[in-house]
Scaffold this motif. Structure first.
Motif, short mmCIF file in Angstrom:
data_model
loop_
_atom_site.label_atom_id
_atom_site.label_comp_id
_atom_site.label_asym_id
_atom_site.label_seq_id
_atom_site.Cartn_x
_atom_site.Cartn_y
_atom_site.Cartn_z
N ARG A 185 85.89 40.94 20.95
CA ARG A 185 86.83 40.90 19.83
C ARG A 185 88.22 41.33 20.30
N PRO A 186 89.26 40.90 19.59
CA PRO A 186 90.59 41.42 19.93
C PRO A 186 90.68 42.91 19.60
N VAL A 187 91.51 43.62 20.35
CA VAL A 187 91.66 45.06 20.11
C VAL A 187 92.46 45.26 18.83
N PRO A 188 91.87 45.91 17.82
CA PRO A 188 92.58 46.08 16.55
C PRO A 188 93.48 47.31 16.56
N ALA A 189 94.42 47.32 15.65
CA ALA A 189 95.24 48.50 15.40
C ALA A 189 94.74 49.17 14.13
N PHE A 190 95.03 50.46 13.99
CA PHE A 190 94.64 51.19 12.79
C PHE A 190 95.81 51.23 11.81
N THR A 191 95.53 50.99 10.53
CA THR A 191 96.56 51.14 9.52
C THR A 191 96.91 52.63 9.37
N ALA A 192 98.02 52.90 8.69
CA ALA A 192 98.41 54.28 8.47
C ALA A 192 97.34 55.04 7.71
N ALA A 193 96.71 54.38 6.72
CA ALA A 193 95.64 55.03 5.96
C ALA A 193 94.44 55.33 6.85
N ALA A 194 94.13 54.42 7.76
CA ALA A 194 93.01 54.65 8.67
C ALA A 194 93.32 55.81 9.61
N GLU A 195 94.56 55.90 10.07
CA GLU A 195 94.92 57.01 10.95
C GLU A 195 94.79 58.35 10.23
N VAL A 196 95.20 58.38 8.96
CA VAL A 196 95.04 59.61 8.18
C VAL A 196 93.56 59.96 8.06
N ARG A 197 92.74 58.95 7.79
CA ARG A 197 91.29 59.20 7.65
C ARG A 197 90.71 59.75 8.95
N ILE A 198 91.13 59.18 10.06
CA ILE A 198 90.62 59.63 11.37
C ILE A 198 91.04 61.06 11.64
N LEU A 199 92.30 61.37 11.39
CA LEU A 199 92.82 62.70 11.68
C LEU A 199 92.30 63.75 10.70
N SER A 200 92.02 63.33 9.48
CA SER A 200 91.56 64.29 8.47
C SER A 200 90.15 64.76 8.73
N GLY A 201 89.28 63.84 9.25
CA GLY A 201 87.89 64.22 9.46
C GLY A 201 87.25 64.63 8.16
N PRO A 202 86.10 65.34 8.20
CA PRO A 202 85.31 65.58 9.41
C PRO A 202 84.46 64.37 9.74
N TRP A 203 83.87 64.36 10.95
CA TRP A 203 83.03 63.25 11.39
C TRP A 203 81.63 63.78 11.68
N ALA A 204 80.67 63.23 10.97
CA ALA A 204 79.29 63.59 11.25
C ALA A 204 78.97 63.21 12.69
N ASP A 205 78.32 64.07 13.42
CA ASP A 205 77.97 63.85 14.82
C ASP A 205 79.19 63.85 15.73
N GLU A 206 80.27 64.52 15.26
CA GLU A 206 81.42 64.78 16.11
C GLU A 206 82.03 63.52 16.74
N VAL A 207 82.38 63.60 18.02
CA VAL A 207 83.01 62.47 18.72
C VAL A 207 82.08 61.27 18.74
N ARG A 208 80.81 61.50 18.91
CA ARG A 208 79.83 60.41 18.93
C ARG A 208 79.82 59.68 17.59
N GLY A 209 79.95 60.41 16.49
CA GLY A 209 80.00 59.79 15.18
C GLY A 209 81.28 59.00 14.97
N LEU A 210 82.40 59.51 15.46
CA LEU A 210 83.66 58.77 15.39
C LEU A 210 83.55 57.46 16.16
N ALA A 211 82.95 57.51 17.35
CA ALA A 211 82.78 56.30 18.16
C ALA A 211 81.95 55.26 17.42
N ALA A 212 80.88 55.71 16.78
CA ALA A 212 80.01 54.79 16.05
C ALA A 212 80.75 54.17 14.87
N ALA A 213 81.54 54.97 14.16
CA ALA A 213 82.29 54.46 13.01
C ALA A 213 83.33 53.43 13.44
#
Length: 408
Positions: free
Chosen positions: A303-331
């Motif tokens: 797939r082409p490499v996507p960019a994150f929207t501003a809302a997605a960046e806020v969601r990523i930075l706000s957390g939390p992520w179940a299963d830590e970094v591994r959970g973020l990777a899966a999402a």
């Protein structure tokens, strides 16, 4: 030269990483490198370069020295050079600079670059320098490269401290227990520790001590072993493990609680405890990691490499992520697969990615979210306030006022 016009030295098919933000220069270099019989990947700046080096090994790195618009002092390139060589002292780096940048090239050579080439270059000279830079790595049996990349990505103070500790302890023979939340990168940390050791070129056998059948591998007396979950063994089993370990075998353990390891066994396998920080303690690293995971997932699934929207960046930075970094990777991987455009919005990150915590602090903290969006925009545009303001739909003065309000 061979009959097809390619350099004989290039027949080895080296793997090359080019770090240059100028698209026309990058395209010209990539064409010359491919015609020389090598493979090449490109990165437009330090973040993408480190991301690619975390996913693949490269024989040679071609490194431009400036990335932000208007920069000519070479500071960005020198900082990236130092970061790469700190984590991989044997990296073969060829610096690319203009004729006016001779001072920068000399400084880069003193810092550990193998060679440099001036713009404009001759393709035959470029290929010769690539081949020459790669030769010491192929011959340096005394400092073999690790089998796989083991890079800890992140720019936070917490991850910097972790990298510094690995550099200090890795070359020793001390037993180390790696602790921290599951999914935070304990396995990668153990691999990075091994990569910094004298046994880096040898495999790191992993033994899950909860599996009785896996214990047979202990008797092979490998120079180093990765022991998973020694803290989950009873006192008798821990004593049996201690008796079976070879006297010259270095042990790297992964455990939930170092205090659950019996003192006698701890003296053998846990001289030093290295605690991997949770993602919440790695200020700003979540977005950098998400971009890395997006690149990896896009490459894996075509797939082409996507960019994150501003809302997605806020969601990523706000957390939390179940299963830590591994959970973020899966999402992020799921979002890459489910998305049908060139961007990922916050909604694509939602399924099965949020831990069961009180949501108001995540969704309704306007001050915190505004600060996170501004920080993300500044990082994206290399702290160029004018460009960040344009991306945010603000005037330059308005952005400065908001930055002052948030202490940025």
């Amino acid at each position: 030269m061979s009959g097809n016009g390619q350099s004989d030295a290039a027949s080895s098919g080296l793997s090359v990483l080019l770090v240059d933000d100028n698209a026309s220069i990058a395209e010209s270099i990539a064409l010359a490198v491919r015609l020389g019989g090598h493979r090449i990947d490109g990165a437009t700046g330090p973040e993408e370069a480190l991301s690619r080096m975390a996913a693949a090994r490269y024989d040679v790195i071609l490194l431009d020295m400036n990335y932000a618009p208007g920069r000519t002092d070479g500071a960005e390139g020198l900082a990236l050079l130092a970061r790469i060589l700190t984590e991989e002292p044997g990296a073969a780096i060829v610096v690319i600079t203009a004729h006016s940048g001779v001072r920068i090239a000399v400084e880069a050579m003193r810092a550990g670059a193998r060679d440099f080439i001036m713009k404009p270059w001759r393709n035959a000279d470029l290929l010769a320098r690539i081949a020459s830079a790669a030769t010491p790595r192929a011959l340096a049996a005394a400092t073999p490269a690790p089998l796989e990349p083991a890079r800890l990505l992140g720019d936070s103070a917490a991850i910097d401290r972790l990298r510094a500790l690995l550099r200090r302890i890795g070359p020793t023979s001390a037993g180390v227990v790696v602790t921290g939340p599951a999914g935070s990168g304990r396995g990668l940390t153990a691999a990075a520790l091994h990569a910094a050791s004298a046994h880096a070129a040898r495999p790191l056998p992993a033994i899950d001590l909860r599996d009785d059948m896996a214990w047979d591998a202990i008797d092979a007396h490998a120079p180093v072993l990765l022991l998973r979950h020694p803290d989950r063994l009873g006192d008798v089993a821990q004593a049996r493990l201690l008796a079976r370990l070879g006297p010259d075998t270095r042990c790297i353990a992964i455990a939930d609680h170092a205090g659950a390891i019996a003192p006698a066994l701890a003296r053998r396998i846990a001289t030093v405890e290295i605690a991997v920080p949770p993602l919440v303690a790695r200020d700003g690293d979540a977005l950098l990691l998400a971009r890395h995971f997006a690149r990896v997932a896009a490459a894996r699934h075509g797939r082409p490499v996507p960019a994150f929207t501003a809302a997605a960046e806020v969601r990523i930075l706000s957390g939390p992520w179940a299963d830590e970094v591994r959970g973020l990777a899966a999402a992020v991987e799921r979002a890459v697969l489910l998305g049908d455009g060139d961007t990922i919005d916050a909604a694509l990150l939602a399924p099965a990615s949020v831990a069961a915590v009180a949501e108001p602090a995540i969704r309704f903290d306007l001050e915190g979210n505004e600060r996170a969006v501004i920080e993300a925009a500044l990082r994206e545009h290399h702290h160029n306030v004018s460009h960040a303001a344009t991306a945010l739909g603000l005037s330059r003065g308005a952005l400065y006022r908001r930055m002052a309000r948030h202490g940025l």
